[in-house]
Design a protein around this motif. Structure first.
Motif, short mmCIF file in Angstrom:
data_model
loop_
_atom_site.label_atom_id
_atom_site.label_comp_id
_atom_site.label_asym_id
_atom_site.label_seq_id
_atom_site.Cartn_x
_atom_site.Cartn_y
_atom_site.Cartn_z
N ASP A 210 0.81 -1.23 0.00
CA ASP A 210 0.00 0.00 0.00
C ASP A 210 0.84 1.27 0.00
OD1 ASP A 210 -2.32 -1.53 0.08
OD2 ASP A 210 -2.29 -1.61 2.26
N ASP A 211 2.13 1.15 0.31
CA ASP A 211 3.01 2.33 0.34
C ASP A 211 3.45 2.66 -1.07
OD1 ASP A 211 3.10 2.66 3.18
OD2 ASP A 211 4.44 0.94 3.29
N GLU A 212 3.25 3.93 -1.47
CA GLU A 212 3.64 4.33 -2.82
C GLU A 212 5.16 4.42 -2.95
OE1 GLU A 212 2.25 7.78 -5.91
OE2 GLU A 212 0.96 7.36 -4.19
N TRP A 213 5.81 4.96 -1.91
CA TRP A 213 7.27 5.08 -1.86
C TRP A 213 7.72 4.57 -0.51
CZ3 TRP A 213 10.17 6.87 -5.95
CH2 TRP A 213 9.46 7.47 -7.01
N GLU A 214 8.82 3.84 -0.48
CA GLU A 214 9.32 3.34 0.81
C GLU A 214 10.81 3.08 0.70
OE1 GLU A 214 9.75 3.05 4.09
OE2 GLU A 214 7.57 2.87 4.09
N LYS A 215 11.43 2.89 1.85
CA LYS A 215 12.87 2.62 1.88
C LYS A 215 13.17 1.24 1.31
CE LYS A 215 13.72 5.37 6.01
NZ LYS A 215 12.31 5.64 6.41
N CYS A 216 14.39 1.12 0.80
CA CYS A 216 14.90 -0.15 0.31
C CYS A 216 16.25 -0.39 0.98
CB CYS A 216 15.08 -0.09 -1.20
SG CYS A 216 16.06 -1.47 -1.84
N SER A 217 16.51 -1.62 1.41
CA SER A 217 17.76 -1.87 2.12
C SER A 217 19.00 -1.76 1.23
CB SER A 217 17.71 -3.22 2.84
OG SER A 217 17.28 -4.23 1.97
N ILE A 218 18.82 -1.75 -0.08
CA ILE A 218 19.97 -1.60 -0.98
C ILE A 218 20.36 -0.13 -1.19
CG2 ILE A 218 20.70 -1.86 -3.38
CD1 ILE A 218 19.75 -4.55 -3.38
N PHE A 219 19.39 0.76 -1.08
CA PHE A 219 19.64 2.19 -1.31
C PHE A 219 19.42 2.98 -0.03
CE2 PHE A 219 17.60 0.63 -5.39
CZ PHE A 219 18.78 0.50 -6.09
N PRO A 220 20.40 2.97 0.90
CA PRO A 220 20.22 3.68 2.17
C PRO A 220 19.92 5.15 1.95
CG PRO A 220 22.27 2.41 2.16
CD PRO A 220 21.72 2.39 0.76
N GLY A 221 18.94 5.66 2.69
CA GLY A 221 18.59 7.07 2.61
C GLY A 221 17.76 7.44 1.40
N LYS A 222 17.40 6.46 0.58
CA LYS A 222 16.59 6.75 -0.60
C LYS A 222 15.28 5.99 -0.51
CE LYS A 222 20.01 8.58 -3.36
NZ LYS A 222 20.62 9.58 -2.53
N ALA A 223 14.27 6.51 -1.18
CA ALA A 223 13.00 5.80 -1.28
C ALA A 223 12.87 5.24 -2.69
CB ALA A 223 11.84 6.73 -0.97
#
Length: 67
Positions: A38-51
């Motif tokens: 349901d989240d349109e944008w969220e964190k990814c463990s590969i890209f720290p600090g990015k959504a």
């Protein structure tokens, strides 16, 4: 960033050639995506600090563990 480019990250997975990406593979179906579908944008463990976009994809896609 360079990592996203290296992993062929895209905001819209449907733009990726079907030979490269299976149709059920989106960021929101990946084990590395921190959010829920349901989240349109969220964190990814590969890209720290990015959504990343839930509807996105990159070549590091990994299946979520079965609950």
């Amino acid at each position: 960033g360079p990592m996203a480019i290296a992993l062929n990250y895209v905001h819209d997975a449907r733009t990726v050639d079907a030979a490269t990406r299976q149709s059920d593979r989106f960021c929101h179906t990946c084990a590395l995506f921190a959010g829920t579908p349901d989240d349109e944008w969220e964190k990814c463990s590969i890209f720290p600090g990015k959504a990343v976009a839930a509807e996105g994809w990159c070549s590091a896609w990994a299946p979520k563990a079965e609950k």
